[in-house]
Design an enzyme around this catalytic site. Structure first.
Site, short mmCIF file in Angstrom:
data_model
loop_
_atom_site.label_atom_id
_atom_site.label_comp_id
_atom_site.label_asym_id
_atom_site.label_seq_id
_atom_site.Cartn_x
_atom_site.Cartn_y
_atom_site.Cartn_z
N ASP A 379 0.82 -1.21 0.00
CA ASP A 379 0.00 0.00 0.00
C ASP A 379 0.86 1.27 0.00
O ASP A 379 0.46 2.29 -0.55
CB ASP A 379 -1.01 0.01 1.16
CG ASP A 379 -0.40 -0.26 2.53
OD1 ASP A 379 0.84 -0.26 2.64
OD2 ASP A 379 -1.17 -0.48 3.47
N HIS A 383 0.61 3.92 -2.87
CA HIS A 383 0.39 5.31 -2.47
C HIS A 383 1.33 6.25 -3.22
O HIS A 383 0.91 7.24 -3.81
CB HIS A 383 0.60 5.45 -0.96
CG HIS A 383 0.55 6.85 -0.43
ND1 HIS A 383 -0.51 7.33 0.30
CD2 HIS A 383 1.44 7.88 -0.53
CE1 HIS A 383 -0.29 8.59 0.64
NE2 HIS A 383 0.90 8.95 0.14
N GLU A 384 2.62 5.92 -3.21
CA GLU A 384 3.60 6.81 -3.82
C GLU A 384 3.46 6.87 -5.34
O GLU A 384 3.55 7.95 -5.94
CB GLU A 384 5.02 6.37 -3.42
CG GLU A 384 5.33 6.53 -1.95
CD GLU A 384 5.15 7.96 -1.44
OE1 GLU A 384 5.22 8.91 -2.24
OE2 GLU A 384 4.91 8.12 -0.24
N HIS A 387 0.76 9.13 -6.42
CA HIS A 387 1.16 10.54 -6.51
C HIS A 387 1.65 10.85 -7.92
O HIS A 387 1.41 11.95 -8.45
CB HIS A 387 2.29 10.84 -5.51
CG HIS A 387 1.82 11.10 -4.12
ND1 HIS A 387 0.85 12.03 -3.82
CD2 HIS A 387 2.22 10.58 -2.92
CE1 HIS A 387 0.65 12.06 -2.50
NE2 HIS A 387 1.47 11.19 -1.94
N TYR A 398 -0.29 20.80 -4.02
CA TYR A 398 0.07 20.16 -2.76
C TYR A 398 -0.02 21.16 -1.60
O TYR A 398 0.97 21.48 -0.93
CB TYR A 398 1.47 19.55 -2.86
CG TYR A 398 1.69 18.41 -1.90
CD1 TYR A 398 0.98 17.22 -2.03
CD2 TYR A 398 2.62 18.51 -0.88
CE1 TYR A 398 1.18 16.16 -1.15
CE2 TYR A 398 2.84 17.46 0.00
CZ TYR A 398 2.10 16.30 -0.14
OH TYR A 398 2.33 15.24 0.74
N GLU A 407 -3.15 13.57 -1.03
CA GLU A 407 -2.76 12.51 -0.09
C GLU A 407 -3.85 11.45 0.04
O GLU A 407 -3.58 10.25 0.07
CB GLU A 407 -2.46 13.12 1.28
CG GLU A 407 -1.10 13.76 1.39
CD GLU A 407 0.02 12.74 1.19
OE1 GLU A 407 -0.10 11.60 1.67
OE2 GLU A 407 1.00 13.09 0.51
N ASP A 418 -4.44 -3.08 -1.62
CA ASP A 418 -4.28 -3.91 -0.42
C ASP A 418 -5.57 -3.84 0.40
O ASP A 418 -5.61 -3.26 1.49
CB ASP A 418 -3.09 -3.39 0.40
CG ASP A 418 -2.83 -4.23 1.65
OD1 ASP A 418 -3.27 -5.39 1.69
OD2 ASP A 418 -2.18 -3.70 2.58
N ASP A 421 -7.42 -4.81 4.71
CA ASP A 421 -7.73 -4.02 5.90
C ASP A 421 -7.78 -2.55 5.50
O ASP A 421 -7.48 -2.19 4.37
CB ASP A 421 -6.70 -4.25 7.01
CG ASP A 421 -5.28 -3.95 6.55
OD1 ASP A 421 -5.01 -2.79 6.17
OD2 ASP A 421 -4.44 -4.87 6.54
N GLU A 426 0.85 -0.62 7.53
CA GLU A 426 0.95 -1.45 8.73
C GLU A 426 2.05 -2.51 8.64
O GLU A 426 2.56 -2.97 9.66
CB GLU A 426 -0.40 -2.11 9.03
CG GLU A 426 -0.81 -3.25 8.09
CD GLU A 426 -1.38 -2.77 6.77
OE1 GLU A 426 -1.78 -3.63 5.96
OE2 GLU A 426 -1.44 -1.54 6.55
N ASP A 466 2.60 21.72 7.50
CA ASP A 466 2.31 20.62 6.58
C ASP A 466 1.48 21.11 5.40
O ASP A 466 0.54 20.45 4.96
CB ASP A 466 1.60 19.49 7.32
CG ASP A 466 1.47 18.20 6.50
OD1 ASP A 466 2.34 17.96 5.64
OD2 ASP A 466 0.49 17.48 6.70
N HIS A 471 -1.47 16.08 5.34
CA HIS A 471 -1.47 14.73 5.91
C HIS A 471 -2.44 14.59 7.08
O HIS A 471 -2.65 13.49 7.58
CB HIS A 471 -0.06 14.35 6.38
CG HIS A 471 0.92 14.13 5.28
ND1 HIS A 471 1.77 15.12 4.82
CD2 HIS A 471 1.18 13.03 4.53
CE1 HIS A 471 2.52 14.65 3.85
NE2 HIS A 471 2.19 13.39 3.64
#
Length: 544
Positions: A379, A383-384, A387, A398, A407, A418, A421, A426, A466, A471
Protein backbone atom coordinates in the site's frame (compact mmCIF):
# COMPACT_ATOMS: atom_id res chain seq x y z
CA UNK A 1 -5.94 31.56 0.68
CA UNK A 2 -9.40 30.98 2.13
CA UNK A 3 -11.65 28.70 0.15
CA UNK A 4 -15.33 29.52 0.36
CA UNK A 5 -17.19 26.74 -1.37
CA UNK A 6 -20.87 26.07 -0.90
CA UNK A 7 -22.76 23.13 -2.33
CA UNK A 8 -26.10 24.32 -3.68
CA UNK A 9 -28.64 21.60 -4.36
CA UNK A 10 -32.36 20.95 -4.25
CA UNK A 11 -32.02 20.32 -0.54
CA UNK A 12 -30.26 23.60 0.21
CA UNK A 13 -30.33 27.25 -0.75
CA UNK A 14 -30.77 27.17 -4.53
CA UNK A 15 -33.06 25.11 -6.69
CA UNK A 16 -33.05 26.00 -10.35
CA UNK A 17 -36.80 25.83 -10.62
CA UNK A 18 -38.72 25.19 -13.81
CA UNK A 19 -40.26 28.64 -13.54
CA UNK A 20 -36.87 30.18 -14.29
CA UNK A 21 -37.05 28.58 -17.70
CA UNK A 22 -40.55 29.71 -18.53
CA UNK A 23 -40.98 32.17 -21.35
CA UNK A 24 -42.81 34.74 -19.29
CA UNK A 25 -40.23 34.86 -16.52
CA UNK A 26 -37.11 34.54 -18.62
CA UNK A 27 -35.99 38.17 -18.53
CA UNK A 28 -36.46 38.70 -14.81
CA UNK A 29 -34.92 35.33 -14.04
CA UNK A 30 -31.75 36.22 -15.91
CA UNK A 31 -31.47 39.46 -14.02
CA UNK A 32 -31.84 37.81 -10.62
CA UNK A 33 -30.22 34.43 -11.15
CA UNK A 34 -27.00 33.92 -13.13
CA UNK A 35 -27.92 30.25 -13.50
CA UNK A 36 -31.19 30.99 -15.25
CA UNK A 37 -30.13 29.47 -18.57
CA UNK A 38 -29.28 26.05 -17.19
CA UNK A 39 -31.93 23.44 -16.61
CA UNK A 40 -33.99 22.76 -13.54
CA UNK A 41 -32.29 19.66 -12.14
CA UNK A 42 -28.78 21.13 -12.31
CA UNK A 43 -26.63 21.30 -9.20
CA UNK A 44 -23.92 23.91 -8.76
CA UNK A 45 -20.96 23.96 -6.44
CA UNK A 46 -20.20 27.66 -6.05
CA UNK A 47 -16.70 29.02 -5.53
CA UNK A 48 -15.52 32.42 -4.39
CA UNK A 49 -11.89 31.35 -4.60
CA UNK A 50 -10.93 33.76 -7.39
CA UNK A 51 -12.69 37.06 -6.56
CA UNK A 52 -16.12 36.42 -7.93
CA UNK A 53 -18.85 33.85 -7.38
CA UNK A 54 -18.72 31.29 -10.18
CA UNK A 55 -19.30 27.53 -10.38
CA UNK A 56 -16.33 25.34 -9.52
CA UNK A 57 -18.45 22.31 -10.44
CA UNK A 58 -21.83 22.38 -12.17
CA UNK A 59 -23.60 19.18 -13.18
CA UNK A 60 -26.93 18.08 -14.55
CA UNK A 61 -28.60 19.02 -17.84
CA UNK A 62 -26.79 22.26 -18.48
CA UNK A 63 -27.50 22.93 -22.15
CA UNK A 64 -30.53 23.11 -24.40
CA UNK A 65 -28.41 22.81 -27.56
CA UNK A 66 -26.01 20.00 -28.41
CA UNK A 67 -22.26 20.61 -28.30
CA UNK A 68 -19.91 18.75 -30.64
CA UNK A 69 -16.71 20.80 -30.95
CA UNK A 70 -14.61 23.63 -29.53
CA UNK A 71 -16.70 26.27 -31.31
CA UNK A 72 -19.90 24.91 -29.78
CA UNK A 73 -18.35 24.91 -26.31
CA UNK A 74 -17.37 28.55 -26.60
CA UNK A 75 -20.88 29.38 -27.78
CA UNK A 76 -22.24 27.59 -24.69
CA UNK A 77 -20.06 29.77 -22.44
CA UNK A 78 -21.24 32.92 -24.23
CA UNK A 79 -24.89 31.94 -23.79
CA UNK A 80 -24.23 31.43 -20.08
CA UNK A 81 -21.86 34.36 -19.50
CA UNK A 82 -23.84 35.56 -16.47
CA UNK A 83 -23.17 32.24 -14.79
CA UNK A 84 -19.57 31.50 -15.81
CA UNK A 85 -18.36 35.12 -16.08
CA UNK A 86 -15.75 34.41 -18.73
CA UNK A 87 -15.08 35.48 -22.31
CA UNK A 88 -14.10 32.17 -23.94
CA UNK A 89 -12.47 33.86 -26.95
CA UNK A 90 -10.13 35.98 -24.82
CA UNK A 91 -9.74 33.95 -21.64
CA UNK A 92 -9.81 30.25 -22.62
CA UNK A 93 -7.20 28.36 -24.63
CA UNK A 94 -8.34 25.04 -26.08
CA UNK A 95 -6.13 22.07 -25.15
CA UNK A 96 -7.82 18.86 -26.23
CA UNK A 97 -11.03 16.96 -26.96
CA UNK A 98 -11.35 13.32 -25.89
CA UNK A 99 -14.17 10.79 -26.16
CA UNK A 100 -14.18 7.96 -23.62
CA UNK A 101 -15.54 4.43 -23.71
CA UNK A 102 -18.91 5.62 -22.37
CA UNK A 103 -19.33 7.85 -25.41
CA UNK A 104 -18.89 11.00 -23.33
CA UNK A 105 -16.70 13.78 -24.72
CA UNK A 106 -14.44 15.91 -22.54
CA UNK A 107 -13.19 19.34 -23.64
CA UNK A 108 -10.17 20.73 -21.79
CA UNK A 109 -9.28 24.42 -21.76
CA UNK A 110 -6.67 26.45 -19.90
CA UNK A 111 -7.67 29.87 -18.52
CA UNK A 112 -5.34 32.40 -20.14
CA UNK A 113 -4.34 36.05 -20.17
CA UNK A 114 -2.94 37.30 -23.50
CA UNK A 115 -2.66 33.65 -24.56
CA UNK A 116 -0.41 32.81 -21.60
CA UNK A 117 -1.89 30.07 -19.39
CA UNK A 118 -2.84 30.79 -15.79
CA UNK A 119 -0.77 28.19 -13.99
CA UNK A 120 -2.22 25.19 -12.13
CA UNK A 121 -5.67 25.89 -13.55
CA UNK A 122 -7.97 24.05 -15.91
CA UNK A 123 -11.56 24.29 -17.17
CA UNK A 124 -13.37 21.22 -18.40
CA UNK A 125 -16.68 20.75 -20.22
CA UNK A 126 -18.24 17.29 -20.37
CA UNK A 127 -20.96 16.17 -22.78
CA UNK A 128 -22.96 12.96 -23.03
CA UNK A 129 -23.08 10.83 -26.18
CA UNK A 130 -25.77 13.11 -27.65
CA UNK A 131 -23.72 16.25 -27.12
CA UNK A 132 -25.64 17.58 -24.12
CA UNK A 133 -23.47 19.42 -21.61
CA UNK A 134 -23.73 17.45 -18.34
CA UNK A 135 -20.89 18.97 -16.31
CA UNK A 136 -18.57 21.97 -16.24
CA UNK A 137 -15.79 22.26 -13.69
CA UNK A 138 -12.46 23.86 -12.96
CA UNK A 139 -10.91 27.23 -12.19
CA UNK A 140 -12.61 30.04 -14.12
CA UNK A 141 -10.78 33.08 -12.65
CA UNK A 142 -13.58 35.66 -13.14
CA UNK A 143 -11.41 38.44 -11.68
CA UNK A 144 -8.46 37.89 -14.01
CA UNK A 145 -7.44 41.06 -15.91
CA UNK A 146 -7.31 41.31 -19.68
CA UNK A 147 -3.57 42.09 -19.50
CA UNK A 148 -0.76 41.45 -17.04
CA UNK A 149 1.26 44.38 -15.77
CA UNK A 150 4.64 42.79 -16.36
CA UNK A 151 6.59 42.46 -19.60
CA UNK A 152 8.79 39.47 -20.33
CA UNK A 153 12.39 40.52 -19.77
CA UNK A 154 13.82 37.18 -18.65
CA UNK A 155 14.50 34.18 -20.85
CA UNK A 156 13.80 30.60 -19.82
CA UNK A 157 17.52 30.20 -19.13
CA UNK A 158 17.50 33.29 -16.87
CA UNK A 159 14.56 31.83 -14.93
CA UNK A 160 16.37 28.53 -14.44
CA UNK A 161 19.42 30.38 -13.13
CA UNK A 162 17.25 32.31 -10.65
CA UNK A 163 15.60 29.08 -9.51
CA UNK A 164 18.90 27.32 -8.85
CA UNK A 165 20.06 30.37 -6.90
CA UNK A 166 16.85 30.32 -4.85
CA UNK A 167 17.33 26.75 -3.65
CA UNK A 168 21.07 27.13 -3.06
CA UNK A 169 22.10 24.09 -5.08
CA UNK A 170 24.85 24.02 -7.68
CA UNK A 171 23.37 22.51 -10.82
CA UNK A 172 26.48 20.38 -11.33
CA UNK A 173 25.73 18.63 -8.04
CA UNK A 174 22.32 17.54 -9.30
CA UNK A 175 23.13 16.85 -12.94
CA UNK A 176 24.80 13.47 -12.77
CA UNK A 177 25.07 11.04 -15.67
CA UNK A 178 24.72 7.37 -14.88
CA UNK A 179 24.99 4.32 -17.09
CA UNK A 180 21.97 2.05 -17.25
CA UNK A 181 21.03 -1.00 -19.30
CA UNK A 182 19.22 1.42 -21.63
CA UNK A 183 22.22 3.72 -21.98
CA UNK A 184 23.37 6.89 -20.23
CA UNK A 185 20.76 8.71 -18.17
CA UNK A 186 20.70 12.03 -16.34
CA UNK A 187 19.43 12.19 -12.75
CA UNK A 188 18.15 15.75 -13.33
CA UNK A 189 14.93 16.99 -14.93
CA UNK A 190 14.62 20.73 -15.68
CA UNK A 191 11.56 22.54 -17.04
CA UNK A 192 10.76 26.23 -17.45
CA UNK A 193 7.38 27.39 -18.81
CA UNK A 194 5.98 30.90 -19.22
CA UNK A 195 2.74 31.19 -17.22
CA UNK A 196 0.58 33.62 -15.32
CA UNK A 197 1.01 33.12 -11.57
CA UNK A 198 -1.98 33.92 -9.37
CA UNK A 199 -1.84 34.63 -5.67
CA UNK A 200 -4.68 36.38 -3.86
CA UNK A 201 -6.06 37.55 -7.21
CA UNK A 202 -2.78 39.22 -8.17
CA UNK A 203 -1.85 37.93 -11.63
CA UNK A 204 1.86 38.04 -12.48
CA UNK A 205 3.73 37.00 -15.62
CA UNK A 206 6.16 34.33 -14.48
CA UNK A 207 8.13 31.26 -15.30
CA UNK A 208 7.10 28.02 -13.62
CA UNK A 209 10.40 26.21 -13.09
CA UNK A 210 10.49 22.55 -12.14
CA UNK A 211 13.71 21.01 -10.81
CA UNK A 212 13.61 17.29 -10.09
CA UNK A 213 16.75 15.59 -8.86
CA UNK A 214 18.03 13.02 -6.42
CA UNK A 215 21.18 14.69 -5.16
CA UNK A 216 22.37 16.49 -3.12
CA UNK A 217 18.93 15.58 -1.66
CA UNK A 218 15.65 14.20 -3.09
CA UNK A 219 13.73 17.09 -4.61
CA UNK A 220 10.77 17.99 -6.78
CA UNK A 221 11.08 21.77 -6.64
CA UNK A 222 8.25 23.92 -8.02
CA UNK A 223 9.43 27.53 -8.32
CA UNK A 224 7.72 30.57 -9.83
CA UNK A 225 10.03 33.36 -11.07
CA UNK A 226 8.79 36.84 -11.97
CA UNK A 227 9.38 37.08 -15.75
CA UNK A 228 10.13 40.80 -15.56
CA UNK A 229 12.47 41.26 -12.59
CA UNK A 230 13.55 37.72 -11.66
CA UNK A 231 12.14 37.82 -8.12
CA UNK A 232 10.89 34.57 -6.61
CA UNK A 233 7.12 34.49 -6.24
CA UNK A 234 6.84 31.07 -4.63
CA UNK A 235 8.94 27.96 -4.09
CA UNK A 236 8.05 24.58 -2.66
CA UNK A 237 9.75 21.19 -2.64
CA UNK A 238 6.90 18.82 -3.42
CA UNK A 239 8.57 15.53 -2.63
CA UNK A 240 5.57 13.48 -1.51
CA UNK A 241 6.58 11.63 1.66
CA UNK A 242 4.69 8.65 3.04
CA UNK A 243 5.88 9.40 6.56
CA UNK A 244 13.06 -15.29 -11.01
CA UNK A 245 12.18 -15.58 -7.32
CA UNK A 246 13.04 -13.44 -4.39
CA UNK A 247 12.50 -13.08 -0.69
CA UNK A 248 10.62 -10.00 0.48
CA UNK A 249 10.95 -7.86 3.58
CA UNK A 250 8.50 -10.02 5.54
CA UNK A 251 10.28 -13.24 4.53
CA UNK A 252 7.79 -14.28 1.85
CA UNK A 253 8.90 -15.72 -1.50
CA UNK A 254 7.85 -13.91 -4.67
CA UNK A 255 8.23 -14.44 -8.39
CA UNK A 256 9.94 -11.44 -9.97
CA UNK A 257 10.50 -10.51 -13.60
CA UNK A 258 14.19 -10.19 -14.39
CA UNK A 259 16.45 -9.56 -17.38
CA UNK A 260 19.30 -11.85 -18.44
CA UNK A 261 22.33 -10.17 -19.97
CA UNK A 262 25.94 -11.32 -20.24
CA UNK A 263 25.45 -14.26 -17.86
CA UNK A 264 23.82 -12.01 -15.24
CA UNK A 265 20.22 -11.53 -14.05
CA UNK A 266 19.01 -8.00 -13.27
CA UNK A 267 15.92 -6.69 -11.44
CA UNK A 268 14.85 -5.18 -14.75
CA UNK A 269 11.39 -6.00 -16.06
CA UNK A 270 10.68 -5.70 -19.80
CA UNK A 271 7.60 -7.95 -19.74
CA UNK A 272 4.97 -5.22 -19.35
CA UNK A 273 3.06 -3.74 -22.34
CA UNK A 274 4.92 -0.42 -22.17
CA UNK A 275 7.70 1.45 -23.92
CA UNK A 276 9.72 1.76 -20.75
CA UNK A 277 10.81 -0.75 -18.12
CA UNK A 278 10.42 -1.39 -14.42
CA UNK A 279 13.87 -1.22 -12.89
CA UNK A 280 15.06 -1.47 -9.31
CA UNK A 281 18.43 -0.27 -8.06
CA UNK A 282 20.42 -0.11 -4.80
CA UNK A 283 21.61 3.18 -3.30
CA UNK A 284 23.93 1.33 -0.92
CA UNK A 285 22.95 3.85 1.75
CA UNK A 286 24.96 6.44 -0.14
CA UNK A 287 22.20 9.01 -0.11
CA UNK A 288 22.23 11.79 -2.62
CA UNK A 289 25.53 10.96 -4.27
CA UNK A 290 24.50 7.53 -5.53
CA UNK A 291 21.15 7.95 -7.25
CA UNK A 292 19.54 6.32 -9.07
CA UNK A 293 21.96 3.68 -7.78
CA UNK A 294 23.50 0.39 -8.81
CA UNK A 295 21.80 -2.53 -10.51
CA UNK A 296 20.99 -5.50 -8.32
CA UNK A 297 22.27 -8.67 -9.96
CA UNK A 298 22.50 -12.42 -9.44
CA UNK A 299 23.98 -15.25 -11.49
CA UNK A 300 21.29 -17.78 -10.50
CA UNK A 301 18.11 -15.68 -10.89
CA UNK A 302 17.38 -16.10 -7.18
CA UNK A 303 17.33 -12.90 -5.16
CA UNK A 304 17.25 -14.20 -1.60
CA UNK A 305 20.02 -12.34 0.24
CA UNK A 306 19.09 -10.15 3.19
CA UNK A 307 20.16 -7.02 1.35
CA UNK A 308 17.98 -7.96 -1.63
CA UNK A 309 14.70 -8.15 0.32
CA UNK A 310 13.86 -4.47 0.01
CA UNK A 311 14.64 -4.56 -3.73
CA UNK A 312 12.53 -7.67 -4.30
CA UNK A 313 9.48 -6.01 -2.75
CA UNK A 314 10.00 -2.67 -4.50
CA UNK A 315 10.33 -4.47 -7.84
CA UNK A 316 7.45 -6.86 -7.27
CA UNK A 317 5.01 -4.25 -5.95
CA UNK A 318 5.89 -1.74 -8.70
CA UNK A 319 4.87 -4.46 -11.15
CA UNK A 320 1.64 -5.07 -9.24
CA UNK A 321 0.78 -1.37 -9.26
CA UNK A 322 1.40 -1.27 -13.02
CA UNK A 323 -0.85 -4.33 -13.45
CA UNK A 324 -3.60 -2.81 -11.32
CA UNK A 325 -3.77 0.41 -13.31
CA UNK A 326 -3.39 -1.37 -16.65
CA UNK A 327 -5.87 -4.19 -16.02
CA UNK A 328 -8.53 -2.06 -14.36
CA UNK A 329 -8.27 1.18 -16.30
CA UNK A 330 -6.06 0.55 -19.33
CA UNK A 331 -3.47 2.99 -17.95
CA UNK A 332 0.08 2.39 -19.22
CA UNK A 333 2.49 3.34 -16.43
CA UNK A 334 2.15 6.39 -14.19
CA UNK A 335 1.97 8.89 -17.06
CA UNK A 336 -0.11 6.69 -19.41
CA UNK A 337 2.76 7.02 -21.88
CA UNK A 338 4.60 3.86 -20.86
CA UNK A 339 7.46 5.63 -19.06
CA UNK A 340 10.01 3.86 -16.88
CA UNK A 341 9.14 3.03 -13.29
CA UNK A 342 12.46 3.40 -11.48
CA UNK A 343 12.81 2.44 -7.82
CA UNK A 344 15.86 2.91 -5.61
CA UNK A 345 16.10 1.03 -2.32
CA UNK A 346 18.44 1.38 0.66
CA UNK A 347 18.34 5.13 0.21
CA UNK A 348 20.35 7.06 2.80
CA UNK A 349 20.96 5.99 6.37
CA UNK A 350 18.02 5.14 8.66
CA UNK A 351 15.78 7.07 6.25
CA UNK A 352 12.19 6.84 7.58
CA UNK A 353 10.47 7.69 4.32
CA UNK A 354 9.45 6.58 0.87
CA UNK A 355 8.90 9.22 -1.77
CA UNK A 356 8.06 9.93 -5.39
CA UNK A 357 10.50 12.70 -6.34
CA UNK A 358 8.94 13.63 -9.66
CA UNK A 359 10.76 11.11 -11.84
CA UNK A 360 11.46 8.07 -9.68
CA UNK A 361 10.78 6.34 -6.36
CA UNK A 362 13.14 6.20 -3.39
CA UNK A 363 12.75 3.93 -0.37
CA UNK A 364 14.56 4.23 2.94
CA UNK A 365 15.46 1.34 5.23
CA UNK A 366 13.84 2.96 8.24
CA UNK A 367 15.57 3.18 11.59
CA UNK A 368 14.41 -0.28 12.66
CA UNK A 369 12.11 1.19 15.30
CA UNK A 370 9.72 3.60 13.57
CA UNK A 371 10.00 1.82 10.22
CA UNK A 372 11.60 -1.19 8.63
CA UNK A 373 12.34 -1.28 4.88
CA UNK A 374 9.59 0.94 3.44
CA UNK A 375 9.29 -0.96 0.16
CA UNK A 376 7.91 -3.91 2.14
CA UNK A 377 4.35 -2.52 2.11
CA UNK A 378 2.36 -2.78 -1.11
CA UNK A 379 0.00 0.00 0.00
CA UNK A 380 2.98 2.34 0.52
CA UNK A 381 4.30 1.56 -2.97
CA UNK A 382 0.82 2.08 -4.45
CA UNK A 383 0.39 5.31 -2.47
CA UNK A 384 3.60 6.81 -3.82
CA UNK A 385 3.09 5.74 -7.43
CA UNK A 386 -0.44 7.17 -7.28
CA UNK A 387 1.16 10.54 -6.51
CA UNK A 388 2.83 10.10 -9.91
CA UNK A 389 -0.55 9.36 -11.53
CA UNK A 390 -2.06 12.44 -9.87
CA UNK A 391 0.90 14.53 -11.07
CA UNK A 392 0.00 13.72 -14.69
CA UNK A 393 -3.82 13.87 -14.39
CA UNK A 394 -5.64 16.10 -11.90
CA UNK A 395 -2.39 17.83 -10.91
CA UNK A 396 -3.75 18.52 -7.42
CA UNK A 397 -1.80 21.36 -5.82
CA UNK A 398 0.07 20.16 -2.76
CA UNK A 399 -1.47 22.56 -0.26
CA UNK A 400 -4.68 23.00 1.76
CA UNK A 401 -7.71 20.99 0.55
CA UNK A 402 -6.27 20.07 -2.89
CA UNK A 403 -3.15 18.77 -1.11
CA UNK A 404 -5.22 16.77 1.36
CA UNK A 405 -7.07 15.26 -1.60
CA UNK A 406 -3.72 14.47 -3.21
CA UNK A 407 -2.76 12.51 -0.09
CA UNK A 408 -6.20 10.95 0.30
CA UNK A 409 -6.41 9.64 -3.26
CA UNK A 410 -2.99 8.04 -2.79
CA UNK A 411 -4.24 6.41 0.42
CA UNK A 412 -7.43 5.24 -1.30
CA UNK A 413 -5.56 3.65 -4.20
CA UNK A 414 -3.17 2.15 -1.67
CA UNK A 415 -6.22 0.51 -0.11
CA UNK A 416 -7.43 -0.65 -3.54
CA UNK A 417 -4.12 -2.51 -3.96
CA UNK A 418 -4.28 -3.91 -0.42
CA UNK A 419 -7.98 -4.24 0.49
CA UNK A 420 -7.48 -6.76 3.27
CA UNK A 421 -7.73 -4.02 5.90
CA UNK A 422 -8.28 -0.26 6.19
CA UNK A 423 -4.79 0.52 7.48
CA UNK A 424 -1.95 2.25 5.63
CA UNK A 425 1.66 1.10 6.01
CA UNK A 426 0.95 -1.45 8.73
CA UNK A 427 3.47 -3.93 7.26
CA UNK A 428 6.45 -1.61 7.76
CA UNK A 429 5.43 0.83 10.52
CA UNK A 430 6.72 0.16 14.07
CA UNK A 431 7.91 -3.36 13.21
CA UNK A 432 7.97 -4.44 16.87
CA UNK A 433 4.41 -3.27 17.57
CA UNK A 434 1.72 -5.38 15.93
CA UNK A 435 -1.49 -3.83 14.63
CA UNK A 436 -0.01 -0.34 14.33
CA UNK A 437 -0.14 1.77 11.16
CA UNK A 438 0.38 5.23 9.69
CA UNK A 439 -3.29 5.96 9.03
CA UNK A 440 -6.69 4.30 9.05
CA UNK A 441 -9.37 4.97 6.45
CA UNK A 442 -12.08 3.47 8.64
CA UNK A 443 -11.06 5.29 11.82
CA UNK A 444 -8.88 8.36 11.04
CA UNK A 445 -8.99 9.73 14.65
CA UNK A 446 -7.11 6.62 15.76
CA UNK A 447 -4.00 8.24 14.26
CA UNK A 448 -4.79 11.88 14.96
CA UNK A 449 -6.77 12.77 11.84
CA UNK A 450 -10.24 14.35 11.69
CA UNK A 451 -13.02 12.31 10.06
CA UNK A 452 -15.58 15.10 9.68
CA UNK A 453 -15.54 18.72 8.51
CA UNK A 454 -16.59 19.77 12.01
CA UNK A 455 -13.03 18.92 13.09
CA UNK A 456 -11.21 20.33 10.03
CA UNK A 457 -7.79 21.70 11.02
CA UNK A 458 -7.01 25.18 9.66
CA UNK A 459 -3.22 24.86 9.65
CA UNK A 460 -0.82 27.40 8.09
CA UNK A 461 0.23 26.89 4.48
CA UNK A 462 3.89 26.47 5.43
CA UNK A 463 6.29 23.58 5.72
CA UNK A 464 5.82 23.60 9.51
CA UNK A 465 2.05 23.57 8.98
CA UNK A 466 2.31 20.62 6.58
CA UNK A 467 1.19 22.92 3.74
CA UNK A 468 -2.19 23.49 5.30
CA UNK A 469 -2.43 20.05 6.92
CA UNK A 470 -2.31 17.83 3.83
CA UNK A 471 -1.47 14.73 5.91
CA UNK A 472 -3.96 15.70 8.63
CA UNK A 473 -7.14 16.74 6.86
CA UNK A 474 -6.83 13.87 4.38
CA UNK A 475 -8.61 11.87 7.09
CA UNK A 476 -11.92 13.48 6.06
CA UNK A 477 -11.94 12.32 2.41
CA UNK A 478 -10.41 9.03 3.57
CA UNK A 479 -13.44 8.40 5.77
CA UNK A 480 -15.71 9.33 2.85
CA UNK A 481 -13.89 6.68 0.78
CA UNK A 482 -14.51 4.14 3.54
CA UNK A 483 -18.24 4.92 3.44
CA UNK A 484 -18.20 4.83 -0.37
CA UNK A 485 -16.67 1.35 -0.55
CA UNK A 486 -19.17 0.09 2.00
CA UNK A 487 -22.06 1.70 0.10
CA UNK A 488 -21.24 0.66 -3.47
CA UNK A 489 -18.63 -2.12 -3.20
CA UNK A 490 -14.94 -2.25 -4.01
CA UNK A 491 -15.15 -2.84 -7.77
CA UNK A 492 -17.43 0.14 -8.40
CA UNK A 493 -15.47 2.37 -6.03
CA UNK A 494 -12.25 1.70 -7.94
CA UNK A 495 -13.79 2.79 -11.23
CA UNK A 496 -15.51 5.82 -9.69
CA UNK A 497 -12.35 7.10 -8.01
CA UNK A 498 -10.19 6.61 -11.10
CA UNK A 499 -12.69 8.43 -13.32
CA UNK A 500 -12.98 11.31 -10.88
CA UNK A 501 -9.20 11.68 -10.63
CA UNK A 502 -8.49 11.47 -14.35
CA UNK A 503 -11.59 13.06 -15.89
CA UNK A 504 -13.14 15.62 -13.53
CA UNK A 505 -10.72 16.84 -10.88
CA UNK A 506 -8.52 19.88 -11.48
CA UNK A 507 -5.51 21.42 -9.67
CA UNK A 508 -7.52 23.45 -7.17
CA UNK A 509 -10.32 20.97 -6.47
CA UNK A 510 -11.71 21.31 -2.94
CA UNK A 511 -13.46 18.64 -0.87
CA UNK A 512 -16.81 19.79 -2.25
CA UNK A 513 -15.43 19.60 -5.79
CA UNK A 514 -14.13 16.08 -5.13
CA UNK A 515 -17.59 15.09 -3.89
CA UNK A 516 -19.12 16.48 -7.07
CA UNK A 517 -16.49 14.76 -9.25
CA UNK A 518 -17.11 11.41 -7.59
CA UNK A 519 -20.91 11.75 -7.71
CA UNK A 520 -20.73 12.69 -11.40
CA UNK A 521 -18.39 9.76 -12.11
CA UNK A 522 -20.78 7.39 -10.37
CA UNK A 523 -23.66 8.81 -12.40
CA UNK A 524 -21.69 8.37 -15.63
CA UNK A 525 -20.74 4.78 -14.88
CA UNK A 526 -23.60 3.29 -12.88
CA UNK A 527 -26.57 5.66 -12.72
CA UNK A 528 -28.43 7.70 -10.13
CA UNK A 529 -28.74 5.06 -7.40
CA UNK A 530 -24.96 4.61 -7.12
CA UNK A 531 -24.45 8.38 -7.42
CA UNK A 532 -26.78 8.89 -4.46
CA UNK A 533 -24.80 6.35 -2.45
CA UNK A 534 -21.58 8.23 -3.14
CA UNK A 535 -23.23 11.52 -2.19
CA UNK A 536 -24.40 9.93 1.08
CA UNK A 537 -20.83 8.86 1.88
CA UNK A 538 -19.66 12.48 1.69
CA UNK A 539 -22.72 13.73 3.58
CA UNK A 540 -21.58 11.46 6.41
CA UNK A 541 -18.35 13.45 6.77
CA UNK A 542 -20.00 16.86 6.50
CA UNK A 543 -19.05 17.66 2.91
CA UNK A 544 -21.95 18.83 0.74
Amino acid sequence: MTLKNKWMSAASAVVLSASLLSVGGAASAKESDPAANVKADSKINWSEQFSGKVPSFARGKLSSKSVHNEKDVKKFFKENKDLFKIDPDMKLTFVKQETDKLGMTHYTFVPSIQNVPIDTSRVMVHTDKDGNVVAVNGELHPGAPDKVKQSKKLSKKDALTAAWKEIGVDKSQADKKVKTLKGEKSTLTEKSDLVVFNKDDQYTLAYHVQLQFAEPYPANWQIWVNAEDGSILKSINQVNDATGTGTGVLGDTKSVNTYYYNSTYYLFDISKPMNGVIETLDNYNGGDSYLPGYYITETTNKFTKEREKAAVDAHYYAGKVFDFYYNNFGRVSWDNQGSDITSTVHYGSNYNNAAWIGNQMIYGDGDGSTFTYLSGANDVVAHELTHAVTQTTAGLNYENQPGALNESFSDVFGYFLDPGDWLMGEDVYTPYKSGDALRSLSNPPLYGQPDNMSNYQNLPNTSAGDWGGVHTNSGIPNKAAYYTVNNVGLAKAEQIYYRALTVYMTPNSTFSDARAALVQSAQDLYGSSTASSVAAAWNNVGVY
